[in-house]
Design an enzyme around this catalytic site. Structure first.
Site, PDB file in Angstrom:
ATOM      1  N   GLY A  43    -103.904  29.569  -6.396  1.00 20.93           N
ATOM      2  CA  GLY A  43    -103.805  31.027  -6.332  1.00 20.93           C
ATOM      3  C   GLY A  43    -104.402  31.653  -5.089  1.00 20.93           C
ATOM      4  O   GLY A  43    -104.796  32.830  -5.118  1.00 20.93           O
ATOM      5  N   SER A  44    -104.440  30.907  -3.973  1.00 25.56           N
ATOM      6  CA  SER A  44    -105.004  31.529  -2.767  1.00 25.56           C
ATOM      7  C   SER A  44    -104.051  32.600  -2.203  1.00 25.56           C
ATOM      8  O   SER A  44    -104.503  33.607  -1.650  1.00 25.56           O
ATOM      9  CB  SER A  44    -105.341  30.480  -1.706  1.00 25.56           C
ATOM     10  OG  SER A  44    -104.190  29.947  -1.115  1.00 25.56           O
ATOM     11  N   ASN A  45    -102.749  32.392  -2.351  1.00 24.47           N
ATOM     12  CA  ASN A  45    -101.816  33.456  -1.932  1.00 24.47           C
ATOM     13  C   ASN A  45    -101.944  34.677  -2.837  1.00 24.47           C
ATOM     14  O   ASN A  45    -101.898  35.811  -2.364  1.00 24.47           O
ATOM     15  CB  ASN A  45    -100.374  32.945  -1.910  1.00 24.47           C
ATOM     16  CG  ASN A  45    -100.066  32.193  -0.630  1.00 24.47           C
ATOM     17  OD1 ASN A  45     -99.964  32.794   0.436  1.00 24.47           O
ATOM     18  ND2 ASN A  45     -99.962  30.876  -0.731  1.00 24.47           N
TER      19      ASN A  45
ATOM     20  N   ARG B 277     -85.436  25.767 -20.618  1.00 17.55           N
ATOM     21  CA  ARG B 277     -85.873  26.529 -19.455  1.00 17.55           C
ATOM     22  C   ARG B 277     -85.447  27.993 -19.534  1.00 17.55           C
ATOM     23  O   ARG B 277     -86.208  28.893 -19.172  1.00 17.55           O
ATOM     24  CB  ARG B 277     -85.305  25.886 -18.178  1.00 17.55           C
ATOM     25  CG  ARG B 277     -86.028  26.341 -16.925  1.00 17.55           C
ATOM     26  CD  ARG B 277     -85.448  25.722 -15.692  1.00 17.55           C
ATOM     27  NE  ARG B 277     -84.151  26.310 -15.381  1.00 17.55           N
ATOM     28  CZ  ARG B 277     -83.400  25.969 -14.332  1.00 17.55           C
ATOM     29  NH1 ARG B 277     -83.798  25.002 -13.534  1.00 17.55           N
ATOM     30  NH2 ARG B 277     -82.256  26.561 -14.105  1.00 17.55           N
TER      31      ARG B 277
ATOM     32  N   ARG C 117     -92.000  25.736 -10.421  1.00 17.50           N
ATOM     33  CA  ARG C 117     -90.884  25.595 -11.366  1.00 17.50           C
ATOM     34  C   ARG C 117     -89.653  26.226 -10.745  1.00 17.50           C
ATOM     35  O   ARG C 117     -89.767  27.200  -9.998  1.00 17.50           O
ATOM     36  CB  ARG C 117     -91.169  26.376 -12.658  1.00 17.50           C
ATOM     37  CG  ARG C 117     -92.030  25.687 -13.659  1.00 17.50           C
ATOM     38  CD  ARG C 117     -92.189  26.583 -14.881  1.00 17.50           C
ATOM     39  NE  ARG C 117     -90.978  26.696 -15.673  1.00 17.50           N
ATOM     40  CZ  ARG C 117     -90.655  25.874 -16.666  1.00 17.50           C
ATOM     41  NH1 ARG C 117     -91.448  24.887 -16.986  1.00 17.50           N
ATOM     42  NH2 ARG C 117     -89.537  26.044 -17.344  1.00 17.50           N
TER      43      ARG C 117
ATOM     44  N   HIS D  18     -92.997  29.564   0.997  1.00 18.77           N
ATOM     45  CA  HIS D  18     -92.806  28.117   1.136  1.00 18.77           C
ATOM     46  C   HIS D  18     -93.478  27.653   2.431  1.00 18.77           C
ATOM     47  O   HIS D  18     -93.325  28.304   3.477  1.00 18.77           O
ATOM     48  CB  HIS D  18     -91.307  27.797   1.158  1.00 18.77           C
ATOM     49  CG  HIS D  18     -91.036  26.330   1.201  1.00 18.77           C
ATOM     50  ND1 HIS D  18     -91.161  25.529   0.082  1.00 18.77           N
ATOM     51  CD2 HIS D  18     -90.684  25.512   2.222  1.00 18.77           C
ATOM     52  CE1 HIS D  18     -90.882  24.279   0.424  1.00 18.77           C
ATOM     53  NE2 HIS D  18     -90.593  24.243   1.706  1.00 18.77           N
TER      54      HIS D  18
END
Ligand code: GAR
Length: 201
Positions: free
Chosen positions: A13-15, A66, A92, A110
């Site tokens: 969770g750094s972003n 899903r 996911r 990304h």
């Protein structure tokens, strides 16, 4: 469009932290309305709660497939009146229920200069390929993996003595600057998608 965003995570969770920090510092006019993780122990859940943000673990195993899981996420996001969904290390694939509920309103970050090195371990792929420059990309999410219209990119050099760890750390610095910038651009509007291009008018 309101300025309520959701952040979907799977881990560190750094972003997410960079988004929370930019909003708190007044550099990003947005409210993180909810954080959702598909993993119970995600460090990002604790980061969100520390910031007073509603943070939920939704267990994929509680849903038959899903699509059902994606529908459960949609319900959570719609109940909180979210307009933009930010995938931040959410490991996911996003399926039709989410894509149809938030058309052109899902972002992903990304760790490569797409379209190079899609999929898992992008930093390792870059090292093994021997590129001299890689970086980070924020793009709109489509049904194809790491393939949607590119909103922003930033480059990072690759050095001869880099390891996956040193290269990832260098890319991450760019990511933390890039994601708030991309969210701001998308929320501010004045853009369109032409073919596969994100075009600012
Ligand atoms: C980031 O490097 C992000 O670009 C990457 O996972 C990391 C999550 O870090 N995402 C992908 O590889 C998606 N294919 P974080 O949890 O500290 O934000």
């Amino acid at each position: 469009m309101n300025r309520r965003i959701a952040v979907l995570i799977s881990g560190r969770g750094s972003n997410l932290q960079s988004i929370i920090g930019a909003a708190a510092a007044g550099q990003l006019n947005a409210t993180v309305a909810v954080v959702v993780s598909n993993r119970p122990g995600a460090q990002g859940l604790a980061r969100a709660r520390d910031a007073g943000i509603d943070a939920l673990f939704l267990n994929p195993k509680d849903h038959p497939d899903r699509d059902a899981y994606d529908r459960a996420i949609v319900d959570v996001l719609k109940a909180r009146d979210v307009t933009l969904v930010c995938l931040a290390g959410f490991m996911r694939l996003v399926g039709p229920p989410l894509l149809e509920a938030f058309p052109q309103r899902i972002l992903n970050i990304h760790p490569s200069l797409l379209p190079s090195f899609r999929g898992l371990d992008a930093q390792r792929q870059a090292l093994e390929h021997g590129v001299r420059v890689t970086g980070a990309t924020v793009h709109l999410v489509t049904s194809a993996l790491d393939d949607g219209p590119i909103v922003v990119q930033a480059a990072a050099p690759v050095y001869d003595d880099d390891t996956v760890e040193t290269l990832s750390a260098r890319i991450l610095i760019e990511e933390h600057r890039l994601y708030p910038e991309a969210i701001r651009l998308v929320l501010d509007g004045g853009w369109t998608v032409e073919g596969r291009r994100f075009v600012r008018r």
